[in-house]
Design an enzyme around this catalytic site. Sequence first.
Site, PDB file in Angstrom:
ATOM      1  N   ASN A 204       0.836  -1.198   0.000  1.00 40.50           N
ATOM      2  CA  ASN A 204       0.000   0.000   0.000  1.00 40.50           C
ATOM      3  C   ASN A 204       0.873   1.251   0.000  1.00 40.50           C
ATOM      4  O   ASN A 204       2.106   1.153   0.005  1.00 40.50           O
ATOM      5  CB  ASN A 204      -0.974  -0.017   1.185  1.00 40.50           C
ATOM      6  CG  ASN A 204      -0.230  -0.104   2.493  1.00 40.50           C
ATOM      7  OD1 ASN A 204       0.537   0.786   2.845  1.00 40.50           O
ATOM      8  ND2 ASN A 204      -0.427  -1.199   3.226  1.00 40.50           N
ATOM      9  N   LYS A 283       7.881 -17.650 -10.756  1.00 43.34           N
ATOM     10  CA  LYS A 283       7.194 -16.501 -11.360  1.00 43.34           C
ATOM     11  C   LYS A 283       5.937 -16.939 -12.124  1.00 43.34           C
ATOM     12  O   LYS A 283       5.988 -17.897 -12.900  1.00 43.34           O
ATOM     13  CB  LYS A 283       8.181 -15.823 -12.316  1.00 43.34           C
ATOM     14  CG  LYS A 283       7.667 -14.549 -12.892  1.00 43.34           C
ATOM     15  CD  LYS A 283       8.648 -13.984 -13.895  1.00 43.34           C
ATOM     16  CE  LYS A 283       7.971 -12.894 -14.691  1.00 43.34           C
ATOM     17  NZ  LYS A 283       8.782 -12.484 -15.826  1.00 43.34           N
ATOM     18  N   LYS A 334     -11.308  -2.946  19.079  1.00 43.17           N
ATOM     19  CA  LYS A 334      -9.975  -3.539  19.296  1.00 43.17           C
ATOM     20  C   LYS A 334      -9.449  -3.210  20.695  1.00 43.17           C
ATOM     21  O   LYS A 334      -8.272  -3.424  20.987  1.00 43.17           O
ATOM     22  CB  LYS A 334      -9.006  -3.067  18.210  1.00 43.17           C
ATOM     23  CG  LYS A 334      -9.444  -3.441  16.788  1.00 43.17           C
ATOM     24  CD  LYS A 334      -8.363  -3.156  15.758  1.00 43.17           C
ATOM     25  CE  LYS A 334      -8.917  -3.269  14.341  1.00 43.17           C
ATOM     26  NZ  LYS A 334      -7.891  -3.075  13.313  1.00 43.17           N
TER      27      LYS A 334
END
Length: 393
Positions: A204, A283, A334
């Site tokens: 990300n 790959k 959490k």
Amino acid sequence: MLKGRSILLGITGSVAAYKSIDLIKRLKQEGASVKVIMTGASQRFITPLSIELAAGDKIYTDMFEAPLSHISLPAGADLFIIAPASADIIGKYANGIADDMLSTTLLAYSGKVIIAPAMNWRMYENPIFRKNLNYLASLGIKAVGPDRGSLACGEEGVGRMADIEKIMESIITSLTVQDLAGEQVLVTAGPTREYIDPIRYITNRSSGKMGYALAAIAKRRGAEVTLISGPVSVIPPDGVDVVTVGSAREMRTAVMEALPMSSIFIMSAAVADFMPVDVRDSKIEKKERLQLNLVKTRDILEEVGALKSKPFTVGFAAETGHRLDRARKKLLGKDMDMIVFNDVSRKNAGFDVDTNEVVILDRGEEKKLPLMSKKDVAVAIFDRILELKENRL
Ligand code: CTP
């Protein structure tokens, strides 16, 4: 960081004297006022005019030109930095010799002193010099550097003046209240990489800047800091214990290992939420379509939240849109003590920029902060952590 602070800078005879211009600029950038004293030898390396222009103020070179300035200058100073500090000034200072403007002012000063030694490695290793350096250290005088590298004489060795940023960090740390002394801070930062095959991975946009800023500020305020970092290109702060990891799984293992030793845990990493079900050994060849099968990663923060005994725990909520409701849900879900919300769709906030605009939420309150540098956001986060920790006692 140095707003309203008054710094005395002594420049001595070394090839590194030209770097003092950058140091003066950085000190002024941080809001400090700088008074400069140059020795005779330093003026052989850089002209007083160049230094005066950088300082934007009169500089001091001759103790007889402005009598008693060796007494008046130290009176208003918060810190005295000698950069570069030659073997000569260190020898004089350690032995109480006062025979020019700089050594006389230094002897008349009773506040914090930092020296940034710079010399040939043979001089640095000389036992006579070492005795002087050790004696100054025993008096609480801090030395920053020297670093290893190529020296002016063309040789390699330890003797290069420390980086200007390293000198700045030690000046700022010396003038910062050590209100996190005794705390063990664990910070995670950056993205994780979830490999698909040996070449490709899912990641990300996290740059790690926020987590690295948190680690730097904690260190500056006196904490022992462990930084668990995903792959980033940010340089870690000096004196911080860095553990590098790749995947979410590796990050989890590193967190669980360091957690029992921590009193404050800040999960600022952008952990991947999904990972490939299986990582191919070779790959994947090109084809018209490829379907990836992903599975949820273990939520590290959720796991920490469920522990009976845990440090003061802080999470981050990167949302697109002003979704404070989602952040609060994560805080409770959490079982954290605090969550830092940021809307990453806003300009200059969130991913890969040096600024951030956040709301700090705890069990009771919400504090919205204006757009500011990530370092300032880190300062605000630790201020709030200390407030809440104190209320708990
Ligand atoms: N987090 C974590 N482990 C994960 C995913 C997230 O510890 N596998 C932590 C992040 O570091 C952050 C907090 O959980 O401190 C919130 O992360 P965020 O991605 O905003 O929320 P999620 O709970 O993952 O939910 P969603 O992606 O649906 O917004």
